[in-house]
Design a protein around this motif. Structure first.
Motif, PDB file in Angstrom:
ATOM      1  N   LEU A 171      -6.333   3.035   2.554  1.00 16.78           N
ATOM      2  CA  LEU A 171      -5.372   2.955   1.452  1.00 16.78           C
ATOM      3  C   LEU A 171      -5.727   1.756   0.589  1.00 16.78           C
ATOM      4  O   LEU A 171      -5.886   0.646   1.113  1.00 16.78           O
ATOM      5  CB  LEU A 171      -3.955   2.782   1.985  1.00 16.78           C
ATOM      6  N   THR A 172      -5.841   1.969  -0.702  1.00 13.70           N
ATOM      7  CA  THR A 172      -6.135   0.867  -1.609  1.00 13.70           C
ATOM      8  C   THR A 172      -4.850   0.424  -2.303  1.00 13.70           C
ATOM      9  O   THR A 172      -3.901   1.199  -2.432  1.00 13.70           O
ATOM     10  CB  THR A 172      -7.181   1.262  -2.667  1.00 13.70           C
ATOM     11  N   ASP A 227      -7.786  -3.783   2.059  1.00 12.61           N
ATOM     12  CA  ASP A 227      -7.283  -2.418   2.135  1.00 12.61           C
ATOM     13  C   ASP A 227      -6.516  -2.262   3.437  1.00 12.61           C
ATOM     14  O   ASP A 227      -6.713  -3.032   4.375  1.00 12.61           O
ATOM     15  CB  ASP A 227      -8.437  -1.403   2.118  1.00 12.61           C
ATOM     16  N   GLN A 264      -4.790   4.600  -4.172  1.00 13.43           N
ATOM     17  CA  GLN A 264      -5.720   5.642  -3.758  1.00 13.43           C
ATOM     18  C   GLN A 264      -5.751   5.764  -2.236  1.00 13.43           C
ATOM     19  O   GLN A 264      -5.521   4.800  -1.519  1.00 13.43           O
ATOM     20  CB  GLN A 264      -7.116   5.340  -4.293  1.00 13.43           C
ATOM     21  N   ARG A 265      -6.053   6.966  -1.770  1.00 16.64           N
ATOM     22  CA  ARG A 265      -6.180   7.272  -0.348  1.00 16.64           C
ATOM     23  C   ARG A 265      -7.547   7.890  -0.127  1.00 16.64           C
ATOM     24  O   ARG A 265      -7.904   8.856  -0.793  1.00 16.64           O
ATOM     25  CB  ARG A 265      -5.097   8.249   0.116  1.00 16.64           C
ATOM     26  N   PHE A 266      -8.298   7.345   0.810  1.00 12.95           N
ATOM     27  CA  PHE A 266      -9.626   7.851   1.115  1.00 12.95           C
ATOM     28  C   PHE A 266      -9.698   8.224   2.591  1.00 12.95           C
ATOM     29  O   PHE A 266      -9.883   7.353   3.449  1.00 12.95           O
ATOM     30  CB  PHE A 266     -10.697   6.809   0.774  1.00 12.95           C
ATOM     31  N   ASP A 281      -4.279   0.008  -5.290  1.00 13.12           N
ATOM     32  CA  ASP A 281      -3.987   0.700  -6.550  1.00 13.12           C
ATOM     33  C   ASP A 281      -3.542   2.143  -6.329  1.00 13.12           C
ATOM     34  O   ASP A 281      -3.489   2.939  -7.257  1.00 13.12           O
ATOM     35  CB  ASP A 281      -5.175   0.630  -7.513  1.00 13.12           C
ATOM     36  N   TRP A 300       0.831  -1.193   0.000  1.00 11.75           N
ATOM     37  CA  TRP A 300       0.000   0.000   0.000  1.00 11.75           C
ATOM     38  C   TRP A 300       0.866   1.244   0.000  1.00 11.75           C
ATOM     39  O   TRP A 300       1.988   1.228   0.493  1.00 11.75           O
ATOM     40  CB  TRP A 300      -0.907  -0.015   1.236  1.00 11.75           C
TER      41      TRP A 300
END
Length: 125
Positions: free
Chosen positions: A112-113, A100, A117-119, A115, A27
């Motif tokens: 954290l994904t 995740d 991405q951060r959400f 691929d 990640w």
């Protein structure tokens, strides 16, 4: 017919490999990210709903069920579990597994994904 059987077995192998590969994901951590222990992550998620800035939600129910609701509507359902390394995995009813990493960063949970991405989580209910 032989090609069709080969494709079927390749699809089955890919589905079975998903959860195993999830354990080896990397990640996109930042220096400010703090990993949670498996028990701390379990405590932070059990019975709670993470609300994201786009209005989407991730509900980690006490009975182990999970519900992701898109900001515009629509749901995905599955069963969730925590793992070492601040990781949460969901086995969806579609037989797809997604893992995740959830970290704490600047006093906020961030998903954290794999691929990249951060959400950030807006609130926890």
């Amino acid at each position: 017919m032989q090609i069709l059987n080969t494709v079927k077995w390749a699809a089955v192998a890919a589905l079975m490999a998903g959860p195993i590969l999830a354990q080896d994901q990397v990640w996109p951590d930042r220096d400010s990210d703090t990993l949670l222990s498996q028990s701390d992550l379990q405590d932070r998620l059990t019975g709670r709903t993470l609300v994201f800035f786009d209005g989407g939600t991730s509900a980690y129910k006490r009975d182990g069920t999970y519900q992701w609701t898109y900001a515009g509507g629509g749901d995905w359902h599955g069963m969730w579990r925590t793992m070492e390394g601040s990781v949460v995995c969901v086995d969806f009813i579609t037989e797809v597994t997604r893992c995740d990493r959830i970290v704490e960063s600047s006093d906020r949970l961030v998903v954290l994904t794999a691929d990249g991405q951060r959400f950030p989580v807006k609130t926890t209910e």
